[in-house]
Write a protein that holds these residues in place. Structure first.
Motif, PDB file in Angstrom:
ATOM      1  N   ARG A  34      -8.568  -0.108   0.432  1.00  0.00           N
ATOM      2  CA  ARG A  34      -8.458  -1.166  -0.568  1.00  0.00           C
ATOM      3  C   ARG A  34      -9.714  -2.037  -0.544  1.00  0.00           C
ATOM      4  NH1 ARG A  34      -2.128  -3.218  -0.186  1.00  0.00           N
ATOM      5  NH2 ARG A  34      -1.380  -1.443   1.021  1.00  0.00           N
ATOM      6  N   ASN A  40      -0.422  -5.101   2.797  1.00  0.00           N
ATOM      7  CA  ASN A  40       0.604  -5.603   1.880  1.00  0.00           C
ATOM      8  C   ASN A  40       0.910  -7.084   2.091  1.00  0.00           C
ATOM      9  OD1 ASN A  40       0.724  -3.102   0.773  1.00  0.00           O
ATOM     10  ND2 ASN A  40       2.851  -2.687   1.291  1.00  0.00           N
ATOM     11  N   TYR A  56       1.616  -8.506  -2.942  1.00  0.00           N
ATOM     12  CA  TYR A  56       2.475  -7.329  -2.836  1.00  0.00           C
ATOM     13  C   TYR A  56       3.929  -7.721  -2.565  1.00  0.00           C
ATOM     14  CZ  TYR A  56      -2.048  -5.041  -2.603  1.00  0.00           C
ATOM     15  OH  TYR A  56      -3.336  -4.611  -2.884  1.00  0.00           O
ATOM     16  N   THR A 252       8.728   2.494  -3.812  1.00  0.00           N
ATOM     17  CA  THR A 252       7.660   1.533  -4.003  1.00  0.00           C
ATOM     18  C   THR A 252       8.134   0.489  -5.002  1.00  0.00           C
ATOM     19  OG1 THR A 252       5.294   1.271  -4.447  1.00  0.00           O
ATOM     20  CG2 THR A 252       6.520   2.718  -5.940  1.00  0.00           C
ATOM     21  N   THR A 307       8.036   6.642  -5.099  1.00  0.00           N
ATOM     22  CA  THR A 307       6.611   6.585  -4.833  1.00  0.00           C
ATOM     23  C   THR A 307       5.943   7.892  -5.256  1.00  0.00           C
ATOM     24  OG1 THR A 307       6.973   5.105  -2.965  1.00  0.00           O
ATOM     25  CG2 THR A 307       4.865   6.261  -3.044  1.00  0.00           C
ATOM     26  N   ILE A 312       1.432   2.728  -3.904  1.00  0.00           N
ATOM     27  CA  ILE A 312       1.458   2.191  -2.538  1.00  0.00           C
ATOM     28  C   ILE A 312       2.874   2.327  -1.992  1.00  0.00           C
ATOM     29  CG2 ILE A 312       1.200   0.112  -1.135  1.00  0.00           C
ATOM     30  CD1 ILE A 312      -0.849  -0.854  -3.231  1.00  0.00           C
TER      31      ILE A 312
END
Length: 374
Positions: A34, A40, A56, A252, A307, A312
């Motif tokens: 990232r 997160n 997040y 997710t 997901t 993520i």
């Protein structure tokens, strides 16, 4: 000076980096795919409202471990914060977790603690002696009506399947209180960092022996790690092995963002328990910092889904098929000599922040002890 590679700039990686760097004996590189640190737990101020946003989803730090609490407080100021979650069901607002107020409001009663306890016991499904599924666990302990109101729709939206298909372990214990305590957590220490979580992690890794490279993809077993004496890996365990045995199941979440003037919902988190409302909850982030004043607000609807490869991963599903795949990956991990897997993704467990920090501290200390006695 020994060279260490840490994959992941979240709490797991930052704690290990901080612990090792302080010895002065290690040169550490942290890589993260990232473009920011914090994983997160990343926080940043919204440019339009100046509200500190948990990018997040909400993160409230809570622990009863004094060592962990003192550790995080050594990197910044935490102010007390009590998470008082509400839940909307069929147009009514209820207090979560289920407590004496919830019970009395839901059943239109005025029970005292013991009356409420006996009432809930009478509602439970006595035919279920050993709950195997989420649904059985809930029905046994709170009965059909409370289960349908606060758990059925929310859980179905969150996990994308009927609760009867989920293991009872997901609902390890039902947080039912027979008093008016609406504190979502039971832990001794509860708070939120004044400058956000990213600032805490930044201070952890501010050391001349720590280098951070963002936007850097790690190739797992295909990465050439011969330059490093040890690797600490916090990414997905299945990704490390290029999904050799298949992908592990995760749910997710994604968010729809809104801004407005004033105060949108008057609370940090409100769950939406009805099945026909597509989102699971709304979080309004100005309420996570009640010591700040903001004339405008930003809030998010939270949605859950399966997901996909570009998503993520958040919540490990840990269904029977997943656990069989996990065993095969864990067998491969056991063969690696210079790689340590730690954290939520690398061990395929749902862990709160305090669990992650506690475990990372233990792993780093054991590593240093082992190095000392080699």
């Amino acid at each position: 000076m020994k060279k260490i590679l840490i994959v992941g700039a979240g709490f797991s990686g930052a704690v290990v980096a901080n612990t090792l760097a302080k010895t002065g004996n290690y040169k550490i590189k942290i890589v993260d795919e990232r473009n920011h640190i914090g994983g997160n737990c990343h926080t940043e101020r919204d440019s339009l409202t100046n509200v500190m946003v948990h990018k997040y989803g909400p993160h409230i730090f809570h622990t009863s471990n004094e060592k962990v609490w003192n550790y995080v407080n050594s990197f910044g100021t935490f102010r007390p914060f009590v998470n008082r979650v509400k839940s909307i069901y069929q147009g009514q607002v209820y207090s979560m977790p289920i407590n004496l107020h919830t019970i009395n409001q839901f059943y239109a009663k005025s029970f005292g603690p013991e009356e409420a306890r006996k009432w809930i016991e009478s509602q439970g499904d006595t035919s279920i002696s050993d709950p195997k599924t989420f649904e059985e666990q809930a029905k046994k302990f709170v009965g059909e009506k409370l289960y349908k109101a606060f758990f059925y729709g929310y859980t179905k939206k969150q996990w994308g399947t009927e609760p009867r298909n989920l293991p009872a372990s997901i609902l390890k214990r039902l947080p039912v209180r027979f008093n008016y305590d609406d504190n979502y957590y039971n832990d001794v220490y509860q708070g939120i960092p004044v400058e956000g979580y990213t600032a805490i992690i930044q201070k952890m890794i501010e050391h001349p022996n720590i280098e951070v490279r963002l936007g850097t993809h790690f190739l797992g077993e295909n990465e050439d790690n011969t330059d490093y004496d040890h690797v600490f890996y916090t990414g997905p365990i299945d990704a490390y092995f290029s999904f050799r045995f298949g992908r592990l199941g995760y749910r997710t979440v994604y968010f729809k963002e809104y801004r407005s003037d004033g105060d949108f919902q008057g609370n940090a988190v409100i769950n939406y328990a009805d099945e026909d409302i597509p989102y699971t909850r709304i979080h309004e982030h100005k309420h996570f910092t009640p010591w700040e004043n903001h004339p405008k607000t930003i809030y998010f609807e939270e949605y859950s889904k399966e997901t996909e490869s570009s998503d993520i991963p958040y919540y490990p599903k840990r269904l029977e098929g997943d656990l069989e795949i996990l065993k095969r990956y864990e067998s491969e991990v056991s063969k690696l000599e210079r790689v340590t897997f730690l954290g939520r993704l690398a061990t395929y467990r749902y862990l709160d922040m305090h669990h992650i920090i506690e475990e990372a501290l233990e792993i780093a200390e054991k590593f240093l002890d082992h190095e000392t006695h080699r």
